[in-house]
Every structure is written in C-alpha cells, then in structure tokens.
Write a protein that holds these residues in place. Structure first.
Motif, mmCIF file in Angstrom:
data_model
loop_
_atom_site.group_PDB
_atom_site.id
_atom_site.type_symbol
_atom_site.label_atom_id
_atom_site.label_comp_id
_atom_site.label_asym_id
_atom_site.label_seq_id
_atom_site.Cartn_x
_atom_site.Cartn_y
_atom_site.Cartn_z
ATOM 1 N N GLU A 126 -21.466 50.629 35.453
ATOM 2 C CA GLU A 126 -20.989 50.320 34.101
ATOM 3 C C GLU A 126 -20.905 48.820 33.874
ATOM 4 N N ALA A 127 -20.368 48.110 34.864
ATOM 5 C CA ALA A 127 -20.228 46.663 34.708
ATOM 6 C C ALA A 127 -21.602 46.022 34.541
ATOM 7 N N ALA A 128 -22.542 46.420 35.396
ATOM 8 C CA ALA A 128 -23.867 45.806 35.348
ATOM 9 C C ALA A 128 -24.569 46.113 34.026
ATOM 10 N N GLN A 129 -24.489 47.359 33.579
ATOM 11 C CA GLN A 129 -25.191 47.718 32.351
ATOM 12 C C GLN A 129 -24.510 47.132 31.127
ATOM 13 N N SER A 130 -23.198 46.926 31.224
ATOM 14 C CA SER A 130 -22.521 46.314 30.070
ATOM 15 C C SER A 130 -22.927 44.847 29.914
ATOM 16 N N THR A 131 -23.498 44.242 30.970
ATOM 17 C CA THR A 131 -23.978 42.863 30.834
ATOM 18 C C THR A 131 -25.465 42.821 30.504
ATOM 19 N N GLY A 132 -26.017 43.945 30.063
ATOM 20 C CA GLY A 132 -27.389 43.941 29.572
ATOM 21 C C GLY A 132 -28.451 44.137 30.637
ATOM 22 N N LEU A 133 -28.044 44.402 31.893
ATOM 23 C CA LEU A 133 -29.045 44.693 32.915
ATOM 24 C C LEU A 133 -29.643 46.076 32.633
ATOM 25 N N THR A 134 -30.947 46.205 32.867
ATOM 26 C CA THR A 134 -31.591 47.508 32.689
ATOM 27 C C THR A 134 -31.163 48.416 33.847
ATOM 28 N N PRO A 135 -31.379 49.730 33.707
ATOM 29 C CA PRO A 135 -31.036 50.622 34.825
ATOM 30 C C PRO A 135 -31.743 50.215 36.118
ATOM 31 N N ALA A 136 -33.006 49.801 36.029
ATOM 32 C CA ALA A 136 -33.736 49.402 37.243
ATOM 33 C C ALA A 136 -33.125 48.145 37.853
ATOM 34 N N GLN A 137 -32.797 47.168 37.021
ATOM 35 C CA GLN A 137 -32.176 45.936 37.529
ATOM 36 C C GLN A 137 -30.825 46.233 38.160
ATOM 37 N N THR A 138 -30.071 47.128 37.526
ATOM 38 C CA THR A 138 -28.763 47.503 38.066
ATOM 39 C C THR A 138 -28.927 48.116 39.443
ATOM 40 N N LEU A 139 -29.912 48.985 39.572
ATOM 41 C CA LEU A 139 -30.159 49.638 40.857
ATOM 42 C C LEU A 139 -30.540 48.615 41.917
ATOM 43 N N ILE A 140 -31.492 47.753 41.583
ATOM 44 C CA ILE A 140 -32.051 46.836 42.576
ATOM 45 C C ILE A 140 -31.040 45.770 43.004
ATOM 46 N N HIS A 141 -30.348 45.181 42.042
ATOM 47 C CA HIS A 141 -29.512 44.032 42.378
ATOM 48 C C HIS A 141 -28.062 44.392 42.683
ATOM 49 N N VAL A 142 -27.573 45.469 42.089
ATOM 50 C CA VAL A 142 -26.149 45.765 42.224
ATOM 51 C C VAL A 142 -25.880 46.984 43.108
ATOM 52 N N VAL A 143 -26.521 48.103 42.798
ATOM 53 C CA VAL A 143 -26.135 49.352 43.457
ATOM 54 C C VAL A 143 -26.790 49.526 44.826
ATOM 55 N N LEU A 144 -28.110 49.297 44.888
ATOM 56 C CA LEU A 144 -28.824 49.565 46.138
ATOM 57 C C LEU A 144 -28.330 48.712 47.322
ATOM 58 N N PRO A 145 -28.101 47.406 47.123
ATOM 59 C CA PRO A 145 -27.613 46.627 48.270
ATOM 60 C C PRO A 145 -26.304 47.182 48.840
ATOM 61 N N GLN A 146 -25.416 47.619 47.957
ATOM 62 C CA GLN A 146 -24.152 48.183 48.436
ATOM 63 C C GLN A 146 -24.374 49.537 49.093
ATOM 64 N N ALA A 147 -25.263 50.339 48.493
ATOM 65 C CA ALA A 147 -25.527 51.674 49.026
ATOM 66 C C ALA A 147 -26.123 51.577 50.423
ATOM 67 N N VAL A 148 -27.112 50.692 50.590
ATOM 68 C CA VAL A 148 -27.781 50.554 51.887
ATOM 69 C C VAL A 148 -26.792 50.060 52.936
ATOM 70 N N ARG A 149 -25.956 49.109 52.546
ATOM 71 C CA ARG A 149 -24.982 48.599 53.505
ATOM 72 C C ARG A 149 -24.044 49.706 53.978
ATOM 73 N N ASN A 150 -23.668 50.585 53.051
ATOM 74 C CA ASN A 150 -22.735 51.657 53.420
ATOM 75 C C ASN A 150 -23.349 52.683 54.365
ATOM 76 N N VAL A 151 -24.676 52.839 54.341
ATOM 77 C CA VAL A 151 -25.297 53.872 55.185
ATOM 78 C C VAL A 151 -26.266 53.286 56.209
ATOM 79 N N LEU A 152 -26.117 52.001 56.476
ATOM 80 C CA LEU A 152 -27.036 51.343 57.401
ATOM 81 C C LEU A 152 -27.125 52.049 58.765
ATOM 82 N N PRO A 153 -25.995 52.460 59.364
ATOM 83 C CA PRO A 153 -26.105 53.146 60.658
ATOM 84 C C PRO A 153 -26.960 54.417 60.563
ATOM 85 N N ASP A 154 -26.797 55.154 59.487
ATOM 86 C CA ASP A 154 -27.557 56.393 59.337
ATOM 87 C C ASP A 154 -29.041 56.122 59.107
#
Lengths: 221, 247
Positions: A126-154
């Motif tokens: 929500e925060a990322a999209q409210s600043t005008g980032l597209t869904p793809a930009q939100t995924l690449i810059h905001v969500v995916l880095p956090q997601a990957v870090r959380n499941v890195l061992p797996d």
C-alpha cells in the motif's frame, strides 16, 4: 585394511580418473546453473500466478505446483527422454534433464517464494503504490527483496537439493559427475572413483549447507 | 481560487458483501484547507480516506483530485494520479530494507524519473523540514515511531503532492512522540498544503482544522468549523460521540 584402502582410497586410480571426473563435474555445474537459474525465474512467475487475482491463473499455477511436486523427478526424466520419442519428439539428454528437473524444481521454488511474498506486510504494497509505483516496481524494489530475505534459508536448501538431483541424470547416460565416476569404476574395477566423486559433491555442497544453517540462525535471532 | 476544490468525493459508495460501509458520501476539500474527519471506529472514515487514492476500490462514486477523476482512466493513469495524493499510514510502512534516504528517493527515482542528484537533494530538503535529516543513513528499525512517521511524511512530500491524506497518523505512537508528528503536520498546514486527516487528536483538530467532519454509520452526520462541531454540535450522535471521547 589394505583391501579397504586399495578399493576405496586408491590414490593412483583416483589420480588417473581425475580428468574424467573433472569433466563430469563441469557437466554437473552446467546442469545446475541452467536448472537453478531457470528455476528461480520460473518459480517466481508460478508463485505470482498463485497469488493472482485472476482465478484461472491461480488454478493453473496450483495445478502446476501440485503435479510437479507429486511426480517423482526420475519418472519425469525418463518419460521426457525415453517416452516422448514414441511421439516423434526427440530431445537431447542435456535438454531432457533440464526440462524434467526444471518442472520439479520451479514448483518447489514457487512454494518458497509464495511463503516469502505472504510474509511481507500488506502495508508495504500500500505504501509503495500510494507513492505512484507501479505493481511491478513495487514488487521488484519493495516486496521481493524483503520476501527473499525472509526465505533465504529455504531457497538455499532447495538449491542444495537441485545439485544432488542432477546425479539422477546418470540414468540416461548424460556424462555428469556420477556417470563418469561409474564409468571409471567399471574400467578400473575399483570403487575409488566413486569415493572421489562423493568428495567432489561434498566440497561443492558442504559450504552451501553451512550457509543454510548460518542464515537460519541469523533469522531466528 | 481559495474555494476551488482540490479534492472532491462524489456519491462515494463502498460495500463489502452485504455490508454497506459508505453510503453516498459527498465531501469537498478546498485548496489549502485542512479537513478533520472524526467518528467512532467502524464509522467508515478510514475506508473513505483509503478510497481517495483507491487503495480501497469504491463500489461506485467519483473521486476528483485537482479536477481530474481518478476513477476514470487506465491503471497507468492511476499510478500517475497517486503521485498527487500523498498518504500517511497509522503503521508508517517505511521500507525496512532501505535507508531513510532511499525510502524518500525511491518513488522520486522510479515514478517521477528524477535524477539521483535531484532526488537526493529533494529528499534531504524534505527530511530537513521534518527534522530527520540527521538520520538520513539510518534504517527504519533504528528509529522511534515518531521519527518513522516523520520520515513517512517526508517520503510523501518529496513527490510534491497536491493533497495529503493522514490515516490516524499518531494512533500507533507513544504519547510523548505524538507532539513531534503533529508539529510537522501543523507546519505543512501553514505552508498551504491541502490535507484530510482522520484522527482522534481532538485538541489538534480544534487548533488547526478549518473544518471538522463527523462520520457515523457510513454517512457524514454533520460538518462545520471546529467551534461549531466541538462547541455546539447539532446532531445527537455527534454530541454522544464527543462526550464519550472527552469523558
């Protein structure tokens, strides 16, 4: 004791079979790069499909992950390599291995990604999209880095499994590490090449396994 | 010009299944006006605010920002319109894996396509304004809630929005940190920003709001100046709510 050393740790035979095993290792590494790289990319798309708002896309991706996690990878491999030619589809051993293990592996990566994506708070989207980032930009810059870090061992664990999985390619005579070790064994009538191959796998995978433990402990802390 | 509506909510309706959360809401916010929205929880005030940049998809109705309808147009149009609508959340939602500076430059770089130098300069300027420039290299996890919220405000402001929406910006903060955030909001108001604030900070509303809107049960029950609403509320529901929150 001498027999034991002569049969399993025969330095002379290991030295002679070393070049053959090295070329096998090279093939194993090529297989791993292809399967891991494509699997990491493919798995991400399958995971995104799984979380899509479009129902048909969700269904396709769920069917995909269910099917290819349930099918034994060796069955898939033999079907693609030895079964498809009956329908006139001939595939090189290398391609057959890559396709078979990719189908299997991307399904597992997809499940790991999905867990990671779910672990990222909705507020981040929500925060990322409210600043005008597209869904793809939100995924690449905001969500995916956090997601990957959380499941890195797996993700890493799964990668270790893929490396081990590639030894199954010896079944269809692809000259990877295990296949070449088997060749050397039958030519020298001595098991030392197999021990040497096991050592190669160990050197390759032990640091990765250590890394998994390291990340797990760090995430738990 | 002072009366030109910067934000216009027209016949906004929101249903979740059988429940109607918002019932044909109309609201006009003039340029440089600060409108305070109060009401009991479940009154629909946060949903109304979240409809204003379509984080919540309205069931029907129109949202006009600076005269343009954000309900019309493509997804791309919406992304562009959202640049003009800043939003501040109760939970801050800073990006935990980025430094404070990167938090404030990300959308400038990716959505506005500003150069790195320009985005950095603008970010430092905004961080200065909210008193957080000294923490530009820190990570959100190292900051207090009040500091995080001020960075979140800077992140929105750096995009030069026409309207700022505040969704309970101080509700998650320890009492001693509330003041620093309210001060930043007051500064913004004095610089002429158009603002819509959903909050329970009644003293702040009395002091700074141009207009107070009381919502209950998905409708605007009553609106007026702070003096009218807090001093002499007309509707029974407003009186009941205000006596509950002040007592």
């Amino acid at each position: 004791m001498d027999i034991f050393i002569d049969q399993f740790f025969n330095i002379e035979i290991m030295r002679k079979s070393f070049p053959l095993l090295l070329s096998g290792l090279w093939m194993t590494l090529k297989l791993c790069s292809a399967v891991i790289l494509l699997g990491l990319i493919g798995g991400l798309f399958v995971a995104l499909g799984n979380m899509s708002e479009r129902r048909w896309l969700r269904w396709i991706s769920i069917a995909y992950t269910d099917l290819f996690r349930a099918l034994p990878p060796l069955v898939l491999l033999i079907f693609i390599y030895a079964g498809l030619p009956f329908a006139g589809i001939n595939i090189s051993p290398f391609a057959a291995v890559v396709i078979a293990f990719l189908l299997n592996n991307s399904s597992y990566y997809a499940e790991v990604y999905r867990a990671g994506l779910i672990s990222v708070a909705k507020g981040q989207w929500e925060a990322a999209q409210s600043t005008g980032l597209t869904p793809a930009q939100t995924l690449i810059h905001v969500v995916l880095p956090q997601a990957v870090r959380n499941v890195l061992p797996d993700l890493l664990s799964n990668t270790v499994e893929v490396v081990k999985l590639t030894s199954l390619a010896s079944v269809i005579s692809l000259s990877e590490l295990l296949y070449n070790a088997g060749m050397a064994r039958s030519v020298t009538y001595n098991a030392s090449p197999l021990v040497l191959a096991a050592l190669f796998y160990l050197v390759l995978l032990w640091p990765l396994v250590r890394l998994v433990s390291h990340f797990q402990r760090r995430l738990a802390a | 010009m002072a009366n030109r509506p910067m934000l216009e909510v027209v016949a906004l309706e929101k249903r979740f299944g059988p429940n109607t959360i918002l019932k044909k809401i109309d609201l006009k916010v003039a340029e440089s006006e600060l409108v305070f929205v109060i009401g009991p929880s479940g009154s629909g005030k946060s949903t109304m605010l979240r409809c204003c940049n379509r984080l919540e998809e309205p069931t029907s109705g129109d949202i006009l920002v600076n005269g343009r309808n954000i309900m019309a147009g493509t997804r791309r149009d919406l992304d562009r319109m959202r640049l003009q609508i800043g939003m501040v959340f109760q939970g801050f939602h800073l990006y935990p894996h980025m430094s404070v500076l990167k938090n404030v430059t990300l959308a400038q770089r990716k959505a506005l396509k500003r150069s790195k130098a320009e985005a950095d300069a603008r970010a430092m300027n905004m961080l200065e304004q909210v008193g957080m420039a000294h923490k530009a290299d820190a990570y959100p996890g190292e900051l207090s809630g009040g500091q995080q919220q001020r960075v979140a405000i800077a992140r929105s402001l750096a995009l030069d929005p026409k309207v700022m929406l505040f969704d309970e910006p101080t509700s998650a903060l320890d009492p001693e940190l509330v003041g620093s955030v309210l001060k930043v909001m007051k500064d913004l108001k004095s610089k002429g920003m158009t603002m819509v604030v959903v909050s329970h900070e009644m003293a702040f509303a009395r002091e700074t709001a141009d207009r107070v809107v009381f919502m209950d049960g998905g409708v605007v029950v009553e609106e007026g100046t702070p003096d009218e609403i807090f001093g002499a509320p007309k509707a029974e529901r407003t009186r009941a709510f205000l006596s509950r929150v002040s007592g």
